[in-house]
Design a protein around this motif. Structure first.
Motif, mmCIF file in Angstrom:
data_model
loop_
_atom_site.group_PDB
_atom_site.id
_atom_site.type_symbol
_atom_site.label_atom_id
_atom_site.label_comp_id
_atom_site.label_asym_id
_atom_site.label_seq_id
_atom_site.Cartn_x
_atom_site.Cartn_y
_atom_site.Cartn_z
ATOM 1 N N ALA A 265 0.831 -1.205 0.000
ATOM 2 C CA ALA A 265 0.000 0.000 0.000
ATOM 3 C C ALA A 265 0.867 1.257 0.000
ATOM 4 C CB ALA A 265 -0.931 -0.004 1.205
ATOM 5 N N LEU A 266 1.914 1.272 0.818
ATOM 6 C CA LEU A 266 2.779 2.447 0.880
ATOM 7 C C LEU A 266 3.521 2.673 -0.426
ATOM 8 C CD1 LEU A 266 4.272 2.174 4.482
ATOM 9 C CD2 LEU A 266 2.549 3.796 3.665
ATOM 10 N N GLU A 267 3.914 1.602 -1.107
ATOM 11 C CA GLU A 267 4.589 1.749 -2.395
ATOM 12 C C GLU A 267 3.662 2.434 -3.407
ATOM 13 O OE1 GLU A 267 7.460 -0.968 -5.119
ATOM 14 O OE2 GLU A 267 5.531 -1.872 -4.596
ATOM 15 N N GLU A 268 2.403 2.043 -3.427
ATOM 16 C CA GLU A 268 1.438 2.680 -4.316
ATOM 17 C C GLU A 268 1.240 4.147 -3.949
ATOM 18 O OE1 GLU A 268 -3.318 2.267 -5.377
ATOM 19 O OE2 GLU A 268 -2.189 0.471 -4.827
ATOM 20 N N LEU A 269 1.141 4.422 -2.652
ATOM 21 C CA LEU A 269 0.872 5.795 -2.208
ATOM 22 C C LEU A 269 2.085 6.702 -2.361
ATOM 23 C CD1 LEU A 269 -1.171 4.945 0.997
ATOM 24 C CD2 LEU A 269 -2.064 5.929 -1.121
ATOM 25 N N ASP A 270 3.280 6.139 -2.329
ATOM 26 C CA ASP A 270 4.486 6.963 -2.409
ATOM 27 C C ASP A 270 4.591 7.701 -3.739
ATOM 28 O OD1 ASP A 270 6.789 7.962 -1.161
ATOM 29 O OD2 ASP A 270 8.078 6.510 -2.180
ATOM 30 N N ALA A 271 3.906 7.200 -4.758
ATOM 31 C CA ALA A 271 3.933 7.840 -6.072
ATOM 32 C C ALA A 271 2.934 8.988 -6.188
ATOM 33 C CB ALA A 271 3.647 6.799 -7.154
ATOM 34 N N LEU A 272 2.116 9.197 -5.148
ATOM 35 C CA LEU A 272 1.064 10.216 -5.182
ATOM 36 C C LEU A 272 1.472 11.432 -4.356
ATOM 37 C CD1 LEU A 272 -2.034 7.883 -4.622
ATOM 38 C CD2 LEU A 272 -1.013 8.598 -6.802
ATOM 39 N N PRO A 273 0.875 12.604 -4.654
ATOM 40 C CA PRO A 273 1.200 13.804 -3.874
ATOM 41 C C PRO A 273 0.676 13.756 -2.448
ATOM 42 C CG PRO A 273 -0.519 14.273 -5.493
ATOM 43 C CD PRO A 273 0.009 12.915 -5.812
ATOM 44 N N LEU A 274 -0.435 13.062 -2.211
ATOM 45 C CA LEU A 274 -1.002 12.883 -0.866
ATOM 46 C C LEU A 274 -1.277 14.222 -0.169
ATOM 47 C CD1 LEU A 274 1.110 9.841 0.431
ATOM 48 C CD2 LEU A 274 -1.138 9.802 -0.655
ATOM 49 N N ASP A 275 -1.999 15.060 -0.864
ATOM 50 C CA ASP A 275 -2.384 16.362 -0.308
ATOM 51 C C ASP A 275 -3.319 16.144 0.873
ATOM 52 O OD1 ASP A 275 -3.332 18.878 0.287
ATOM 53 O OD2 ASP A 275 -3.955 19.371 -1.756
ATOM 54 N N ARG A 276 -2.912 16.598 2.041
ATOM 55 C CA ARG A 276 -3.694 16.382 3.254
ATOM 56 C C ARG A 276 -5.057 17.063 3.185
ATOM 57 N NH1 ARG A 276 -0.930 17.859 8.892
ATOM 58 N NH2 ARG A 276 -0.386 19.669 7.639
ATOM 59 N N ASP A 277 -5.152 18.176 2.497
ATOM 60 C CA ASP A 277 -6.391 18.950 2.457
ATOM 61 C C ASP A 277 -7.368 18.478 1.389
ATOM 62 O OD1 ASP A 277 -5.480 20.629 4.510
ATOM 63 O OD2 ASP A 277 -4.344 21.842 3.070
ATOM 64 N N ASP A 278 -6.961 17.486 0.601
ATOM 65 C CA ASP A 278 -7.820 16.956 -0.460
ATOM 66 C C ASP A 278 -8.476 15.662 0.022
ATOM 67 O OD1 ASP A 278 -9.027 15.965 -2.710
ATOM 68 O OD2 ASP A 278 -7.267 16.170 -4.007
ATOM 69 N N PRO A 279 -9.802 15.635 0.162
ATOM 70 C CA PRO A 279 -10.470 14.415 0.648
ATOM 71 C C PRO A 279 -10.206 13.188 -0.217
ATOM 72 C CG PRO A 279 -11.970 16.274 0.725
ATOM 73 C CD PRO A 279 -10.755 16.742 -0.027
ATOM 74 N N THR A 280 -9.878 13.401 -1.506
ATOM 75 C CA THR A 280 -9.620 12.239 -2.360
ATOM 76 C C THR A 280 -8.327 11.526 -1.968
ATOM 77 O OG1 THR A 280 -8.454 13.545 -4.046
ATOM 78 C CG2 THR A 280 -10.846 13.310 -4.278
ATOM 79 N N THR A 281 -7.459 12.203 -1.199
ATOM 80 C CA THR A 281 -6.260 11.531 -0.691
ATOM 81 C C THR A 281 -6.648 10.370 0.215
ATOM 82 O OG1 THR A 281 -4.857 13.488 -0.851
ATOM 83 C CG2 THR A 281 -4.207 11.816 0.745
ATOM 84 N N THR A 282 -7.610 10.597 1.103
ATOM 85 C CA THR A 282 -8.049 9.507 1.983
ATOM 86 C C THR A 282 -8.670 8.384 1.174
ATOM 87 O OG1 THR A 282 -8.423 11.075 3.781
ATOM 88 C CG2 THR A 282 -9.463 8.921 3.980
ATOM 89 N N ARG A 283 -9.430 8.733 0.139
ATOM 90 C CA ARG A 283 -9.995 7.696 -0.729
ATOM 91 C C ARG A 283 -8.878 6.875 -1.367
ATOM 92 N NH1 ARG A 283 -13.913 8.590 -6.091
ATOM 93 N NH2 ARG A 283 -13.591 6.500 -6.947
ATOM 94 N N ALA A 284 -7.822 7.539 -1.832
ATOM 95 C CA ALA A 284 -6.697 6.816 -2.425
ATOM 96 C C ALA A 284 -6.036 5.894 -1.411
ATOM 97 C CB ALA A 284 -5.682 7.808 -2.978
ATOM 98 N N MET A 285 -5.954 6.332 -0.155
ATOM 99 C CA MET A 285 -5.376 5.499 0.889
ATOM 100 C C MET A 285 -6.224 4.261 1.126
ATOM 101 S SD MET A 285 -4.358 8.587 3.509
ATOM 102 C CE MET A 285 -4.002 7.515 4.910
ATOM 103 N N VAL A 286 -7.543 4.449 1.216
ATOM 104 C CA VAL A 286 -8.448 3.319 1.437
ATOM 105 C C VAL A 286 -8.340 2.325 0.285
ATOM 106 C CG1 VAL A 286 -10.860 2.623 1.662
ATOM 107 C CG2 VAL A 286 -10.041 4.663 2.862
ATOM 108 N N GLU A 287 -8.325 2.841 -0.944
ATOM 109 C CA GLU A 287 -8.257 1.957 -2.109
ATOM 110 C C GLU A 287 -6.939 1.197 -2.151
ATOM 111 O OE1 GLU A 287 -11.152 4.617 -5.049
ATOM 112 O OE2 GLU A 287 -8.968 4.786 -5.206
ATOM 113 N N ALA A 288 -5.831 1.882 -1.826
ATOM 114 C CA ALA A 288 -4.534 1.209 -1.839
ATOM 115 C C ALA A 288 -4.467 0.112 -0.779
ATOM 116 C CB ALA A 288 -3.420 2.232 -1.608
#
Length: 490
Positions: A265-288
């Protein structure tokens, strides 16, 4: 002497050594071992022994132990102290069970306990103080009694039906009148057992009365465990799995655990910007996390459970994350007569026959316990665990994102609301989560589990214990408010 101090929002701070664990008595004992010249491993064993006394629904000598260790030079080692199934377990033994799966608290769910051997294996390699000194505080608490803390009292009451199923367990753990918050509880049988272990070593457990009594009790409940299964148990020191995430190297336990799911999961997320203020970041975390855990199920097996965690860093720089568990609360619910403990039910982690994790003789099932650590520039950076079965890899990912990607302070990152996948599209969301994130997740199709979960009809969002090396070399400790624990400097 307690050299710790509250350090703003960062957590508890110490310049020398740090303990974070799930109970104040365990933390104090670990602190005392460090003060007496003990190593981080000495302190962690002392704490773990106490946790088995004061949180009997979560851990004990009837369960397993795993550890992640980082030495002062950055060398990392993982210890797998998980037990195996009975040598007599066969596919044929499951033919009359529903879906040929081992039920949650069936006699066949019992695997050999690995915790006691784990204590001695770790102590032999990394300990300094006499072993008897390490478990003396646990013996005293078991013999003299202790005041039950609030979260422990609540879980004891909630899972009273489990201990009622077994007359020995019911008597041992006060079924019908489980201890309330502040009431004292003693376990003299466990005290005697720990004294025997302190005097005669692991043979007192694996070759003695506990092995014979455990086998007899298990067989009475339809299990296949024998004294020979106890005698044949061994633990293993192995290299951890590792993966880069931001500027950290994350260390996880290899299979038979689901540590690999964290790294995927972390390998997938490391390629993303992971903007804390963007709710879609949490969605990306859940999906990963969902994809990583689904992969783990195919390669390893099915997760669930309950655990305790202790993290210690000593003045010499040795760090250990030690976790132990009897799996489901009160494990199999099968108590060992005269010995003061219940047997774990890790056999529930086996998949159906034919799966790579299908049941078989002398086989380790899929295991949920994953003590972890991170390195920075090749040296220890953090030791941590997030107890709670399937919450463990999910908690690791959420904490790593908060700390390494978002730069949050330690204690606020631990306290922040979490989410927990209960199924492919069933997602429990802890109260306090921002409305925008909740809406984004629900609009994405993740439904409320509506009472699913492991604790009293609600989801268990786990309990984190963390020790982090600060940029200036000091140590920061954080302990989860979801548990009864504490962080203490030494």
């Amino acid at each position: 002497m307690d050299r710790s101090e509250t350090h703003g929002n960062a957590g508890v701070r110490s310049e020398t050594a740090m303990v974070a664990t799930g109970h104040p008595l365990a933390a104090r004992a670990a602190q005392d071992m460090l003060a007496a010249g003990g190593t981080a491993v000495d302190a962690a064993i002392a704490a773990d022994a106490i946790l088995g006394v004061v949180e009997p629904m979560a851990t004990g000598i009837g369960g397993d132990l795993l550890a992640m260790l980082v030495e002062p030079d950055g060398h990392a080692t993982s210890y797998n102290g998980t037990g195996r199934s009975p040598a007599a377990l066969s596919v044929e033994a499951l033919e009359n069970l529903p879906n040929r799966r081992i039920p949650e608290r069936h006699g066949l769910s019992v695997t050999v306990p690995g915790a006691v051997r784990g204590w001695f294996d770790l102590h032999a390699r990394f300990g300094r103080l006499p072993f008897a000194q390490l478990i003396a505080p646990a013996i005293a608490l078991a013999a003299d009694g202790f005041a039950v803390l609030p979260i422990t009292a609540r879980e004891w009451a909630v899972f009273e039906p489990v201990i009622k199923l077994d007359p020995v367990a019911g008597k041992l753990y006060s079924a019908g009148s489980t201890p309330r918050e502040g009431e004292r509880f003693a376990n003299p049988e466990l005290a005697a057992m720990l004294r025997a272990i302190a005097a005669d070593g692991p043979d007192a457990f694996y070759l003695g009365t506990p092995a014979r009594q455990a086998a007899a009790a298990n067989q009475t409940r339809g299990g296949l465990l024998t004294a020979e299964d106890f005698a044949n148990h061994r633990g293993d020191f192995v290299l951890p799995l590792e993966r880069k995430f931001r500027d950290l190297t994350v260390l996880e336990c290899p299979p038979n655990t689901h540590g690999m799911a964290v790294l995927d999961a972390l390998e997938e997320l490391d390629a993303l910007p992971l903007d804390r203020d963007d709710p879609t970041t949490t969605r990306a975390m859940v999906e990963a996390v969902g994809r990583a855990m689904a992969k783990a199920k195919k390669i390893v097996a099915d997760p669930s459970g309950n655990t305790v965690c202790t993290v210690v860093v000593d003045k010499d720089g040795l760090a250990v994350t030690l976790m132990s568990s009897i799996f489901k609360r009160f494990g199999s619910g099968i108590a060992v007569p005269g010995c003061g403990f219940v047997l774990q039910n890790r056999g529930l982690g086996f998949s159906e026959p034919g799966h790579i994790n299908g049941p078989g003789p002398s086989k380790r099932p899929y295991h949920t316990v994953i003590p972890a650590a991170t390195l920075k520039d090749g040296r220890f950076h953090a030791g941590f665990g997030v107890v709670g079965g399937a919450m463990q890899p999910q908690g690791h990912v959420q904490m790593m994102v908060r700390l390494a990607a978002w730069g949050e302070k330690l204690q606020p990152a631990i306290d922040a609301p979490r989410w927990r996948l209960e199924g492919d599209m069933a997602l429990a969301i802890e109260p306090g989560t921002p409305d925008a994130i909740v809406r984004t997740l629900r609009d994405a199709g993740y439904s409320d589990p509506e009472g699913a979960g492991e604790l009293a009809g609600r989801s268990d969002f786990g309990g984190a214990q963390f020790v982090v090396r600060d940029e200036d070399g000091g140590l920061l400790g954080g302990s989860d408010k979801r548990k009864d624990g504490v962080a203490l400097g030494a």
